[in-house]
Scaffold this motif. Sequence first.
Motif, PDB file in Angstrom:
ATOM      1  N   SER A 180      -7.867  -0.546  -7.851  1.00  0.00           N
ATOM      2  CA  SER A 180      -6.430  -0.349  -8.073  1.00  0.00           C
ATOM      3  C   SER A 180      -5.850   0.679  -7.113  1.00  0.00           C
ATOM      4  N   VAL A 181      -6.535   1.810  -6.975  1.00  0.00           N
ATOM      5  CA  VAL A 181      -6.045   2.871  -6.088  1.00  0.00           C
ATOM      6  C   VAL A 181      -6.143   2.436  -4.627  1.00  0.00           C
ATOM      7  N   ARG A 182      -7.274   1.827  -4.269  1.00  0.00           N
ATOM      8  CA  ARG A 182      -7.512   1.445  -2.867  1.00  0.00           C
ATOM      9  C   ARG A 182      -6.519   0.393  -2.379  1.00  0.00           C
ATOM     10  N   THR A 183      -6.265  -0.632  -3.157  1.00  0.00           N
ATOM     11  CA  THR A 183      -5.377  -1.705  -2.716  1.00  0.00           C
ATOM     12  C   THR A 183      -3.964  -1.197  -2.454  1.00  0.00           C
ATOM     13  N   VAL A 184      -3.486  -0.277  -3.290  1.00  0.00           N
ATOM     14  CA  VAL A 184      -2.162   0.313  -3.044  1.00  0.00           C
ATOM     15  C   VAL A 184      -2.178   1.110  -1.747  1.00  0.00           C
ATOM     16  N   ASN A 185      -3.221   1.901  -1.540  1.00  0.00           N
ATOM     17  CA  ASN A 185      -3.309   2.694  -0.308  1.00  0.00           C
ATOM     18  C   ASN A 185      -3.414   1.807   0.931  1.00  0.00           C
ATOM     19  N   TRP A 186      -4.142   0.714   0.839  1.00  0.00           N
ATOM     20  CA  TRP A 186      -4.230  -0.216   1.965  1.00  0.00           C
ATOM     21  C   TRP A 186      -2.866  -0.824   2.278  1.00  0.00           C
ATOM     22  N   LEU A 220      -1.324  -4.290  -9.216  1.00  0.00           N
ATOM     23  CA  LEU A 220      -0.942  -5.701  -9.268  1.00  0.00           C
ATOM     24  C   LEU A 220       0.509  -5.898  -8.808  1.00  0.00           C
ATOM     25  N   LEU A 221       1.363  -4.916  -9.097  1.00  0.00           N
ATOM     26  CA  LEU A 221       2.750  -5.014  -8.650  1.00  0.00           C
ATOM     27  C   LEU A 221       2.831  -4.997  -7.127  1.00  0.00           C
ATOM     28  N   PHE A 222       2.075  -4.099  -6.503  1.00  0.00           N
ATOM     29  CA  PHE A 222       2.038  -4.057  -5.036  1.00  0.00           C
ATOM     30  C   PHE A 222       1.469  -5.360  -4.473  1.00  0.00           C
ATOM     31  N   LEU A 277       0.650 -12.601 -10.292  1.00  0.00           N
ATOM     32  CA  LEU A 277       0.361 -11.164 -10.263  1.00  0.00           C
ATOM     33  C   LEU A 277       1.555 -10.366 -10.787  1.00  0.00           C
ATOM     34  N   TYR A 278       2.757 -10.801 -10.408  1.00  0.00           N
ATOM     35  CA  TYR A 278       3.958 -10.067 -10.817  1.00  0.00           C
ATOM     36  C   TYR A 278       4.140 -10.095 -12.333  1.00  0.00           C
ATOM     37  N   ARG A 279       3.954 -11.248 -12.943  1.00  0.00           N
ATOM     38  CA  ARG A 279       4.150 -11.370 -14.389  1.00  0.00           C
ATOM     39  C   ARG A 279       3.164 -10.489 -15.159  1.00  0.00           C
ATOM     40  N   ILE A 280       1.920 -10.464 -14.724  1.00  0.00           N
ATOM     41  CA  ILE A 280       0.924  -9.618 -15.395  1.00  0.00           C
ATOM     42  C   ILE A 280       1.232  -8.144 -15.164  1.00  0.00           C
ATOM     43  N   ALA A 281       1.600  -7.791 -13.926  1.00  0.00           N
ATOM     44  CA  ALA A 281       1.938  -6.396 -13.601  1.00  0.00           C
ATOM     45  C   ALA A 281       3.117  -5.918 -14.431  1.00  0.00           C
ATOM     46  N   LYS A 282       4.145  -6.734 -14.497  1.00  0.00           N
ATOM     47  CA  LYS A 282       5.350  -6.359 -15.249  1.00  0.00           C
ATOM     48  C   LYS A 282       5.040  -6.159 -16.729  1.00  0.00           C
ATOM     49  N   LYS A 283       4.222  -7.044 -17.276  1.00  0.00           N
ATOM     50  CA  LYS A 283       3.852  -6.946 -18.693  1.00  0.00           C
ATOM     51  C   LYS A 283       3.082  -5.664 -18.968  1.00  0.00           C
ATOM     52  N   ILE A 284       2.089  -5.360 -18.123  1.00  0.00           N
ATOM     53  CA  ILE A 284       1.278  -4.156 -18.314  1.00  0.00           C
ATOM     54  C   ILE A 284       2.116  -2.898 -18.150  1.00  0.00           C
TER      55      ILE A 284
END
Length: 348
Positions: A142-148, A193-195, A205-212
């Motif tokens: 989670s942290v790595r993908t945002v940083n990438w 997931l939002l990124f 991905l957006y629907r799951i991110a928004k829900k969480i």
Amino acid sequence: MTVLRKSILLFHTVKYLKFIQIYYRVYYIFRRRLRKYFKFHYPLTLSTYSYPLVLQASIFNKSSVYIDGKNKIFSLLNINHTFVDCVDWDYSENGKLWLYNLAYFEYLQNNEIIQKSCIEIMHDFIDNSQDTQNAFDPYPISVRTVNWIKFITHNYIRDKKIDASLRAQYFILLDNLEYNLLGNHLLENGFSLLFGSYYFRDGGLYRIAKKIITKELKEQVLRDGAHYELSPMYHQIILFRILDCINLLSNNSYQDKELLPFLRKKAELMLSWINNITFKNGDIPLFNDCAFGVSPNTQSLNKYAKSLKLEMNLNIKNLRESGYRKFVKPNYEMILDIGNLGPDYING
């Protein structure tokens, strides 16, 4: 007697957990054993077409990496270590937290590191990390993908190899969302997931991110603005993630903007709390799981929030919900922690 004591201890631990935590904990254990038996592998044929994003400048990171020929020198958590040729992404001599920070790639946000060196490290990870377990735990992913994605965006990079790795990591993350832990871990999954949803324009991905994100922030941000795990350091980290998400949504038009006002409202509330709890010299009180130099400080968060046109109400002095009391006198400042340890179902 030992068995009885262990059974009693287990009961008094499990009784506080939510059903969803118990369910996913058991589910992941049995699934892992079955997959090992049947030699399960994640599919490699995933759509990797990505879309360039626009992001404002974020917060500079102090952790660093320096490449000198074959040597790769990492400075993480005040500990330096040199790898020769390739990086050992499963290196454990400095402890698991150091290894996690190695896998976070937050050093990509250090503007002093040469772009070519950063890409080399990313390729090294892709080529040499397949057999490591820690780097592919859900939280580091989670942290790595945002940083990438932030690094790729700020440096205008188009790299199919990196995109393919990102897509595969999101597939793993989706399959291992941390419902067994909840708390800040699941929230980090949602931010990532939002990124990913914007970078790949993936509606799923957006629907799951928004829900969480929506569900967890409603519960995790208390009425006085504190994060419910009651660690000022965690509070700063999560506020930083929310600011990054506001940055993402404000500057890109893939989805509608209905999530943006919600995030702005939560960020402004959290900004007010952290400014009220921070001492005049800029330090946070070291309550619960806290340390200096791990999260962005309050001054940096204020500067970032101002660039995103957020406001904060410094007149809110009531910290009752989070259980803190602050006293400011001419010669001293004092903060008392008289509240709960945190949510009962968060084992940590």
